[in-house]
Design a protein around this motif. Structure first.
Motif, PDB file in Angstrom:
ATOM      1  N   SER A  55       1.064  -1.257  -0.174  1.00  0.00           N
ATOM      2  CA  SER A  55       0.008  -0.054  -0.126  1.00  0.00           C
ATOM      3  C   SER A  55       0.927   1.172  -0.100  1.00  0.00           C
ATOM      4  O   SER A  55       1.830   1.412   0.801  1.00  0.00           O
ATOM      5  N   PRO A  56       0.603   2.345  -1.029  1.00  0.00           N
ATOM      6  CA  PRO A  56       1.433   3.487  -0.688  1.00  0.00           C
ATOM      7  C   PRO A  56       1.067   4.296   0.344  1.00  0.00           C
ATOM      8  O   PRO A  56       2.122   5.094   0.838  1.00  0.00           O
ATOM      9  N   GLU A  57      -0.008   4.109   1.026  1.00  0.00           N
ATOM     10  CA  GLU A  57      -0.207   5.079   2.508  1.00  0.00           C
ATOM     11  C   GLU A  57       0.805   4.359   3.294  1.00  0.00           C
ATOM     12  O   GLU A  57       1.126   5.103   4.254  1.00  0.00           O
ATOM     13  N   LYS A  58       1.007   3.035   3.415  1.00  0.00           N
ATOM     14  CA  LYS A  58       2.014   2.401   4.290  1.00  0.00           C
ATOM     15  C   LYS A  58       3.275   2.378   3.855  1.00  0.00           C
ATOM     16  O   LYS A  58       4.359   2.678   4.741  1.00  0.00           O
ATOM     17  N   VAL A  59       3.657   2.170   2.846  1.00  0.00           N
ATOM     18  CA  VAL A  59       5.099   2.233   2.276  1.00  0.00           C
ATOM     19  C   VAL A  59       5.347   2.949   0.909  1.00  0.00           C
ATOM     20  O   VAL A  59       4.754   2.117  -0.401  1.00  0.00           O
ATOM     21  N   PRO A  60       5.710   4.013   0.924  1.00  0.00           N
ATOM     22  CA  PRO A  60       5.618   4.840  -0.171  1.00  0.00           C
ATOM     23  C   PRO A  60       6.727   4.487  -1.390  1.00  0.00           C
ATOM     24  O   PRO A  60       7.789   3.655  -0.718  1.00  0.00           O
ATOM     25  N   SER A  61       6.534   4.558  -2.374  1.00  0.00           N
ATOM     26  CA  SER A  61       7.468   4.047  -3.440  1.00  0.00           C
ATOM     27  C   SER A  61       8.858   4.871  -3.478  1.00  0.00           C
ATOM     28  O   SER A  61       8.827   5.993  -3.015  1.00  0.00           O
ATOM     29  N   PRO A  62       9.986   4.218  -3.921  1.00  0.00           N
ATOM     30  CA  PRO A  62      10.875   5.010  -3.850  1.00  0.00           C
ATOM     31  C   PRO A  62      10.995   6.325  -4.812  1.00  0.00           C
ATOM     32  O   PRO A  62      11.687   7.146  -4.274  1.00  0.00           O
ATOM     33  N   ILE A  63      10.315   6.379  -5.798  1.00  0.00           N
ATOM     34  CA  ILE A  63       9.918   7.581  -6.360  1.00  0.00           C
ATOM     35  C   ILE A  63       9.482   8.695  -5.745  1.00  0.00           C
ATOM     36  O   ILE A  63      10.067   9.829  -5.694  1.00  0.00           O
ATOM     37  N   ASP A  64       8.339   8.340  -4.917  1.00  0.00           N
ATOM     38  CA  ASP A  64       7.843   9.204  -4.116  1.00  0.00           C
ATOM     39  C   ASP A  64       8.608   9.583  -2.945  1.00  0.00           C
ATOM     40  O   ASP A  64       8.570  10.987  -2.623  1.00  0.00           O
ATOM     41  N   VAL A  65       9.510   8.851  -2.430  1.00  0.00           N
ATOM     42  CA  VAL A  65      10.480   9.237  -1.355  1.00  0.00           C
ATOM     43  C   VAL A  65      11.267  10.187  -1.879  1.00  0.00           C
ATOM     44  O   VAL A  65      11.814  11.267  -1.295  1.00  0.00           O
ATOM     45  N   TRP A  66      11.953   9.963  -3.208  1.00  0.00           N
ATOM     46  CA  TRP A  66      12.814  10.877  -3.900  1.00  0.00           C
ATOM     47  C   TRP A  66      12.333  12.038  -3.973  1.00  0.00           C
ATOM     48  O   TRP A  66      13.111  12.959  -3.746  1.00  0.00           O
ATOM     49  N   ARG A  67      11.144  12.078  -4.532  1.00  0.00           N
ATOM     50  CA  ARG A  67      10.324  13.660  -4.704  1.00  0.00           C
ATOM     51  C   ARG A  67      10.175  14.449  -3.242  1.00  0.00           C
ATOM     52  O   ARG A  67      10.283  15.535  -3.165  1.00  0.00           O
ATOM     53  N   THR A  68       9.771  13.637  -2.399  1.00  0.00           N
ATOM     54  CA  THR A  68       9.576  14.334  -1.226  1.00  0.00           C
ATOM     55  C   THR A  68      10.846  14.752  -0.546  1.00  0.00           C
ATOM     56  O   THR A  68      11.229  15.888  -0.182  1.00  0.00           O
ATOM     57  N   ALA A  69      12.104  14.069  -0.994  1.00  0.00           N
ATOM     58  CA  ALA A  69      13.428  14.297  -0.459  1.00  0.00           C
ATOM     59  C   ALA A  69      13.818  15.681  -1.167  1.00  0.00           C
ATOM     60  O   ALA A  69      14.572  16.653  -0.498  1.00  0.00           O
ATOM     61  N   VAL A  70      13.519  15.839  -2.394  1.00  0.00           N
ATOM     62  CA  VAL A  70      14.020  16.881  -3.203  1.00  0.00           C
ATOM     63  C   VAL A  70      12.921  18.011  -2.713  1.00  0.00           C
ATOM     64  O   VAL A  70      13.715  19.239  -2.424  1.00  0.00           O
ATOM     65  N   GLU A  71      11.836  17.807  -2.429  1.00  0.00           N
ATOM     66  CA  GLU A  71      10.991  19.097  -1.874  1.00  0.00           C
ATOM     67  C   GLU A  71      11.351  19.671  -0.430  1.00  0.00           C
ATOM     68  O   GLU A  71      11.591  20.747  -0.172  1.00  0.00           O
ATOM     69  N   LEU A  72      11.956  18.556   0.163  1.00  0.00           N
ATOM     70  CA  LEU A  72      12.538  18.986   1.548  1.00  0.00           C
ATOM     71  C   LEU A  72      13.825  19.900   1.422  1.00  0.00           C
ATOM     72  O   LEU A  72      14.117  20.712   2.157  1.00  0.00           O
ATOM     73  N   ALA A  73      14.472  19.465   0.578  1.00  0.00           N
ATOM     74  CA  ALA A  73      15.799  19.897   0.452  1.00  0.00           C
ATOM     75  C   ALA A  73      15.797  21.473  -0.271  1.00  0.00           C
ATOM     76  O   ALA A  73      16.710  22.191  -0.193  1.00  0.00           O
ATOM     77  N   THR A  74      14.739  21.598  -1.114  1.00  0.00           N
ATOM     78  CA  THR A  74      14.440  22.888  -2.016  1.00  0.00           C
ATOM     79  C   THR A  74      13.456  23.836  -1.413  1.00  0.00           C
ATOM     80  O   THR A  74      13.435  24.754  -1.799  1.00  0.00           O
ATOM     81  N   THR A  75      12.910  23.319  -0.383  1.00  0.00           N
ATOM     82  CA  THR A  75      11.762  24.362   0.195  1.00  0.00           C
ATOM     83  C   THR A  75      12.066  24.504   1.922  1.00  0.00           C
ATOM     84  O   THR A  75      12.175  23.323   2.566  1.00  0.00           O
ATOM     85  N   ASP A  76      11.732  25.548   2.416  1.00  0.00           N
ATOM     86  CA  ASP A  76      11.957  25.724   3.661  1.00  0.00           C
ATOM     87  C   ASP A  76      10.508  25.544   4.257  1.00  0.00           C
ATOM     88  O   ASP A  76       9.580  26.606   4.205  1.00  0.00           O
ATOM     89  N   SER A  77       9.873  24.453   4.655  1.00  0.00           N
ATOM     90  CA  SER A  77       8.726  24.213   5.328  1.00  0.00           C
ATOM     91  C   SER A  77       8.470  24.588   6.663  1.00  0.00           C
ATOM     92  O   SER A  77       9.326  24.424   7.527  1.00  0.00           O
TER      93      SER A  77
END
Length: 283
Positions: A55-77
C-alpha cells in the motif's frame, strides 16, 4: 638416457629443471559491486509499489520518497524546515556525542588494559553498564538532565563508548608479549610503550570497535532525537508522525542509513590503509 646425478651437499639434481610455481592470482571484486544489492532492493521495492503489492499509504514508493526528499531540500517548510538544516543538526549532535564516548572509552580501556588494579576498578562497572538497556535510560536521563541537549549527547556517548571499550580492552590484552618484551629491551618507558607497541598492536581491534560504535551511535541518535528536539532528522520523524506522512519518515530513515554507510565506509578505508601490512584471508 642420461641419469641425473644429485649434488651431495644440496640434494639438487643436475639436468632437471624444476617447474616454477605459478603466481597465484588474487581474485578481487570491484568496490562498486557493493551497490548491486542495494540497487536490487530499490528495484524490487519500486516494482512492488507499482504493482500494488504494498500500500502506498503504508510504504511509499522510492520515486515518491525521492520527490519528497527533493521537496524538503529545496523548500523551507514551516512544519519541517529544510532537509539540509535537519541533517546539519543531526551531524553536529552525532559528532559531539560520538567524540565524547570515544574519548572516555579509550581512556578507560587503557586504564583497565594496562593494570590489574585498573581492570578490577573499571571493568566491572563497564560490564554493568553494558547490560543496562540503553533506551531504558531515557526516562532516567530526562529526570536527571532535563530535555535539553545534554541527555541526547550522553545517550549517543554511551552507545558509542561501550563497544569501543570492549574491543580496545580485548585488543590491549591480546598484544603479543614478545613485542612488549622487545620494547622493554629497547628501553621504552611506559608512555612510549603505549604509543609504539600497545596501541599499534591493538589497532585492529580498536578499528573494529569504532565500526561497531558508529552503528550503535547512529541508533542512539535516532532515539535521542525523539526527546523534544527542535531540529534534526528525529524532529522530521516526529513531525511526520503527527501529520501521518510516511514519505517524510522514509526520507529521514534513508538519510540515517546513508550516513551510517558513509561513516562505516570511511572507517573501512582507514582500516585498509592502517593495516596494509596484514594479510587478509578471503574465501
Amino acid at each position: 638416457m642420461t641419469a641425473s646425478v644429485p649434488f651431495a651437499d644440496t640434494g639438487e639434481d643436475i639436468g632437471i629443471e624444476r617447474p616454477r610455481r605459478s603466481a597465484r592470482r588474487r581474485f578481487s571484486i570491484p568496490g562498486w559491486y557493493r551497490l548491486l544489492s542495494p540497487v536490487a532492493v530499490l528495484v524490487l521495492w519500486q516494482v512492488a509499489s507499482a504493482s500494488g503489492l504494498v500500500s502506498p499509504e503504508k510504504v511509499p514508493s522510492p520515486i515518491d520518497v525521492w520527490r519528497t526528499a527533493v521537496e524538503l531540500a529545496t523548500t523551507d517548510s514551516p512544519a519541517y524546515g529544510t532537509l539540509q538544516g535537519a541533517l546539519a543538526a543531526s551531524l553536529e549532535r552525532m559528532a559531539e556525542g560520538f567524540l565524547l564516548g570515544v574519548a572516555v572509552a579509550m581512556i578507560l580501556a587503557v586504564i583497565a588494559g594496562l593494570s590489574r588494579v585498573g581492570e578490577t576498578v573499571v571493568d566491572p562497572l563497564m560490564q554493568m553498564i553494558r547490560t543496562v538497556p540503553l533506551f531504558g535510560l531515557v526516562p532516567v536521563f530526562i529526570v536527571w538532565f532535563g530535555i535539553g541537549q545534554q541527555p541526547k549527547l550522553l545517550l549517543i556517548a554511551l552507545g558509542a563508548g561501550i563497544p569501543l571499550y570492549l574491543n580496545t580492552f580485548a585488543g590491549i590484552r591480546g598484544v603479543d608479549p614478545k613485542l612488549v618484551e622487545a620494547g622493554r629491551m629497547l628501553g621504552l618507558n611506559r608512555p612510549q610503550m603505549l604509543r609504539h607497541v600497545v596501541l599499534p598492536g591493538a589497532l585492529p581491534q580498536i578499528l573494529v570497535g569504532i565500526r561497531q560504535s558508529l552503528g550503535a551511535a547512529w541508533l542512539s541518535l535516532v532515539v535521542a532525537e525523539q526527546l523534544n528536539t527542535k531540529a534534526g532528522l528525529g524532529f522530521l520523524i516526529n513531525q511526520a508522525t503527527q501529520f501521518l506522512q510516511n514519505d517524510v519518515i522514509f526520507v529521514a530513515l534513508i538519510v540515517y542509513t546513508i550516513l551510517g554507510l558513509l561513516t562505516d565506509w570511511m572507517v573501512r578505508i582507514a582500516e585498509r590503509r592502517a593495516l596494509a601490512w596484514r594479510h587478509e584471508l578471503v574465501g
